[in-house]
Scaffold this active site. Structure first.
Site, PDB file in Angstrom:
ATOM      1  N   HIS A 114       4.792  -0.021  -0.166  1.00  0.00           N
ATOM      2  CA  HIS A 114       5.625  -0.861   1.118  1.00  0.00           C
ATOM      3  C   HIS A 114       4.609  -1.739   1.469  1.00  0.00           C
ATOM      4  O   HIS A 114       3.369  -1.804   1.474  1.00  0.00           O
ATOM      5  CB  HIS A 114       6.316   0.320   1.960  1.00  0.00           C
ATOM      6  CG  HIS A 114       5.291   1.001   2.674  1.00  0.00           C
ATOM      7  ND1 HIS A 114       4.745   1.983   2.046  1.00  0.00           N
ATOM      8  CD2 HIS A 114       4.547   0.991   3.809  1.00  0.00           C
ATOM      9  CE1 HIS A 114       3.724   2.774   2.998  1.00  0.00           C
ATOM     10  NE2 HIS A 114       3.568   2.144   4.116  1.00  0.00           N
TER      11      HIS A 114
ATOM     12  N   ASP B 161       1.085   5.374   1.945  1.00  0.00           N
ATOM     13  CA  ASP B 161       0.401   5.907   2.900  1.00  0.00           C
ATOM     14  C   ASP B 161      -0.443   6.986   2.494  1.00  0.00           C
ATOM     15  O   ASP B 161       0.275   8.018   1.716  1.00  0.00           O
ATOM     16  CB  ASP B 161       1.474   6.309   4.015  1.00  0.00           C
ATOM     17  CG  ASP B 161       1.728   4.863   4.742  1.00  0.00           C
ATOM     18  OD1 ASP B 161       1.229   3.926   4.569  1.00  0.00           O
ATOM     19  OD2 ASP B 161       2.993   5.229   5.389  1.00  0.00           O
TER      20      ASP B 161
ATOM     21  N   ARG C 162       7.818  -8.588  15.323  1.00  0.00           N
ATOM     22  CA  ARG C 162       8.077  -7.496  15.040  1.00  0.00           C
ATOM     23  C   ARG C 162       7.150  -6.360  15.587  1.00  0.00           C
ATOM     24  O   ARG C 162       5.995  -6.657  15.479  1.00  0.00           O
ATOM     25  CB  ARG C 162       8.121  -7.122  13.461  1.00  0.00           C
ATOM     26  CG  ARG C 162       8.381  -6.128  12.798  1.00  0.00           C
ATOM     27  CD  ARG C 162       8.058  -5.621  11.279  1.00  0.00           C
ATOM     28  NE  ARG C 162       8.151  -4.401  10.703  1.00  0.00           N
ATOM     29  CZ  ARG C 162       9.190  -3.621  10.513  1.00  0.00           C
ATOM     30  NH1 ARG C 162      10.281  -4.188  10.615  1.00  0.00           N
ATOM     31  NH2 ARG C 162       9.226  -2.459  10.023  1.00  0.00           N
TER      32      ARG C 162
ATOM     33  N   HIS D  80       0.978  -1.219  -0.044  1.00  0.00           N
ATOM     34  CA  HIS D  80      -0.110   0.115  -0.066  1.00  0.00           C
ATOM     35  C   HIS D  80       0.849   1.003  -0.081  1.00  0.00           C
ATOM     36  O   HIS D  80       2.061   1.174   0.410  1.00  0.00           O
ATOM     37  CB  HIS D  80      -0.914  -0.094   1.239  1.00  0.00           C
ATOM     38  CG  HIS D  80      -0.068   0.303   2.374  1.00  0.00           C
ATOM     39  ND1 HIS D  80       0.756  -0.818   3.002  1.00  0.00           N
ATOM     40  CD2 HIS D  80       0.193   1.367   3.386  1.00  0.00           C
ATOM     41  CE1 HIS D  80       1.035  -0.292   4.328  1.00  0.00           C
ATOM     42  NE2 HIS D  80       0.867   0.763   4.495  1.00  0.00           N
TER      43      HIS D  80
HETATM   44  C1  LIG Z   1      -7.536  -0.771   3.746  1.00  0.00           C
HETATM   45  C2  LIG Z   1      -7.208   0.468   4.421  1.00  0.00           C
HETATM   46  C3  LIG Z   1      -6.655   0.556   5.869  1.00  0.00           C
HETATM   47  C4  LIG Z   1      -6.196   2.128   5.809  1.00  0.00           C
HETATM   48  C5  LIG Z   1      -7.660   2.447   5.297  1.00  0.00           C
HETATM   49  C6  LIG Z   1      -7.828   1.810   3.958  1.00  0.00           C
HETATM   50  O1  LIG Z   1      -9.168   1.906   3.332  1.00  0.00           O
HETATM   51  C7  LIG Z   1      -6.899   2.353   2.867  1.00  0.00           C
HETATM   52  C8  LIG Z   1      -5.679   3.041   3.510  1.00  0.00           C
HETATM   53  C9  LIG Z   1      -5.061   2.285   4.922  1.00  0.00           C
HETATM   54  C10 LIG Z   1      -4.064   2.799   5.560  1.00  0.00           C
HETATM   55  C11 LIG Z   1      -2.528   2.624   5.222  1.00  0.00           C
HETATM   56  C12 LIG Z   1      -1.649   3.720   6.177  1.00  0.00           C
HETATM   57  C13 LIG Z   1      -2.134   3.665   7.322  1.00  0.00           C
HETATM   58  O2  LIG Z   1      -1.600   2.536   8.200  1.00  0.00           O
HETATM   59  C14 LIG Z   1      -3.494   3.886   7.751  1.00  0.00           C
HETATM   60  C15 LIG Z   1      -4.068   4.031   9.131  1.00  0.00           C
HETATM   61  C16 LIG Z   1      -4.103   5.026   6.598  1.00  0.00           C
HETATM   62  O3  LIG Z   1      -4.336   6.033   6.976  1.00  0.00           O
HETATM   63  O4  LIG Z   1      -4.440   4.443   5.549  1.00  0.00           O
HETATM   64  C17 LIG Z   1      -4.126   2.762   6.848  1.00  0.00           C
HETATM   65  C18 LIG Z   1      -5.722   2.544   7.096  1.00  0.00           C
HETATM   66  C19 LIG Z   1      -6.343   1.891   8.217  1.00  0.00           C
HETATM   67  O5  LIG Z   1      -5.527   0.706   8.656  1.00  0.00           O
HETATM   68  O6  LIG Z   1      -7.540   2.032   8.766  1.00  0.00           O
HETATM   69  O1  LIG Z   2       4.575  -1.886  10.458  1.00  0.00           O
HETATM   70  C1  LIG Z   2       5.454  -1.559   9.568  1.00  0.00           C
HETATM   71  O2  LIG Z   2       6.325  -1.823   9.524  1.00  0.00           O
HETATM   72  C2  LIG Z   2       4.591  -0.760   8.550  1.00  0.00           C
HETATM   73  C3  LIG Z   2       3.082  -0.861   8.592  1.00  0.00           C
HETATM   74  C4  LIG Z   2       2.739   0.175   7.541  1.00  0.00           C
HETATM   75  O3  LIG Z   2       2.984   0.422   6.648  1.00  0.00           O
HETATM   76  C5  LIG Z   2       1.354   1.136   8.161  1.00  0.00           C
HETATM   77  O4  LIG Z   2       0.831   0.807   9.236  1.00  0.00           O
HETATM   78  O5  LIG Z   2       0.899   1.671   7.230  1.00  0.00           O
HETATM   79 FE   LIG Z   3       2.199   2.028   5.298  1.00  0.00          FE
END
Ligand SMILES: C=C1C[C@]23C[C@@]1(O)CC[C@H]2[C@@]12CC[C@H](O)[C@@](C)(C(=O)O1)[C@H]2[C@@H]3C(=O)O
Ligand SMILES: O=C(O)CCC(=O)C(=O)O
Ligand SMILES: [Fe+2]
Length: 331
Positions: free
Chosen positions: A263, A208, A273, A206
């Site tokens: 990543h 961020d 981890r 994904h």
């Molecule tokens: C599948 C998902 C988890 C996420 C929200 C989403 O719909 C798409 C973006 C995902 C992500 C990736 C980065 C971060 O870990 C996170 C908190 C964010 O802001 O976007 C997660 C979201 C999540 O885990 O709720």
């Molecule tokens: O846990 C990690 O090292 C990365 C996780 C990550 O990419 C995320 O939470 O968005």
């Molecule tokens: Fe991430």
């Protein structure tokens, strides 16, 4: 008749082991924050990788260790207790389910909003301690990491010749900054050998969505980033350093000059981890668009949108989706 029960890991996503590529990548840019001339190196790293490692930072090790030990206490408690701090909707305790749209991974986590009171009380009941313990540990850590993020964003603006240089950092410093903090725990998966040259996914690929993410982990590797040439490379762990990840919003503000890096995390068969990530985001009402000085004579690649609009749309997507495509301009 003997009925064999399927091992639970069968239901989890995996990736094929690639024996051809070297397991670790040693050319990840390293930025020494104690050197004032690092700004051009930061710009190069963001252009080439959307990712770099930071050494000689000022975040006190004591704050990191304090938060790490609170996290270990939490993740070591019985599942039935941890579930009381869930579900992650999106904030709270989550186990294997990531987001709301069907993604799963070999991970448990706590997701917190950094600028609201949130439900520290929920965690406190699990930890059996004063809620102030975990709240203070998160707050102290986030305050320092946010300071470092702003320093990096200002160096980056200087490197890009953008004035004023607080154009990015002011978004994180805003009291309404919509930032998130996450603790991820990837338990070891001893059954991993059964997967025949495959790795179990802890956290699927994904990007961020925010501006910048600051990641710190213990000494268990697993993080991989996708290079421009399409190869996944493993990032050697380093518990004394931070890893910086360019987010989608920074990609837009730099009109695509920086790319938000894809990543993911693969599970280890022996060691667990633990990672802590600060996701620095703008206030919900902030308009996100390419900075005029970075468009200069070129086309703006993205439509203007507010962070609220982007977040709303992003949270409807699956982890691996390209979330920016909806906001690209058709040229
Ligand atoms: C599948 C998902 C988890 C996420 C929200 C989403 O719909 C798409 C973006 C995902 C992500 C990736 C980065 C971060 O870990 C996170 C908190 C964010 O802001 O976007 C997660 C979201 C999540 O885990 O709720
Ligand atoms: O846990 C990690 O090292 C990365 C996780 C990550 O990419 C995320 O939470 O968005
Ligand atoms: Fe991430």
């Amino acid at each position: 008749m003997v009925v064999l029960t399927k091992p639970a890991i069968d239901h989890f996503p995996t990736v094929k082991n690639s024996f051809k590529s070297p397991s670790y990548f040693n050319d990840i840019p390293v930025i020494d924050l104690s050197k004032p001339d690092s700004k051009n190196l930061i710009v190069n790293a963001c252009e080439e990788f959307g990712f770099f490692k930071v050494i000689n930072h000022d975040v006190p090790m004591e704050l990191i260790s304090k938060l790490e030990s609170e996290a270990i206490k939490f993740f070591s408690s019985p599942l039935s207790e941890k579930l009381k701090a869930g579900p992650a909707d999106p904030f709270g305790y989550g186990n294997k389910k990531i987001g709301q749209n069907g993604d799963i991974g070999w991970v448990e986590y706590i997701l917190l909003s950094t600028n609201s009171e949130f439900n520290y009380q929920k965690f406190a009941s699990v930890l059996g301690v004063n809620p102030e313990n975990i709240r203070a540990a998160v707050n102290d850590y986030v305050t320092e990491v946010k300071k470092m993020s702003c320093e990096i964003l200002e160096m980056l603006a200087e490197g890009l010749n953008i004035h004023p240089t607080n154009v990015f950092s002011k978004l994180l410093m805003d009291e309404k900054s919509d930032s998130v903090f996450r603790l991820n725990h990837y338990p070891p998966c001893p059954d991993i050998q059964e997967l025949n040259a495959k790795n179990l996914i802890g956290f699927g690929e994904h990007t961020d969505p925010q501006i910048i993410s600051v990641l710190r982990s213990n000494n268990t590797s697993g993080l991989q980033i996708l290079l421009k040439n399409g190869h996944w490379i493993s990032v050697p762990s380093d518990q004394n350093s931070f890893f910086i990840i360019v987010g989608d919003s920074l990609q837009v503000m730099t009109n695509g000059r920086f790319k938000s890096v894809k990543h993911r995390v693969l599970t280890n068969s022996v060691k667990s981890r633990l990672s802590m990530i600060y996701f620095g985001g703008p206030p919900l009402s902030e308009k996100i668009a390419p900075l005029p000085s970075l468009i200069e004579g070129k086309n703006s690649l993205y439509k203007e949108f507010t962070w609220f609009e982007y977040k709303k749309s992003a949270y409807k997507t699956r982890l691996a989706d390209n979330r920016l495509v909806r906001f690209e301009k058709s040229l």
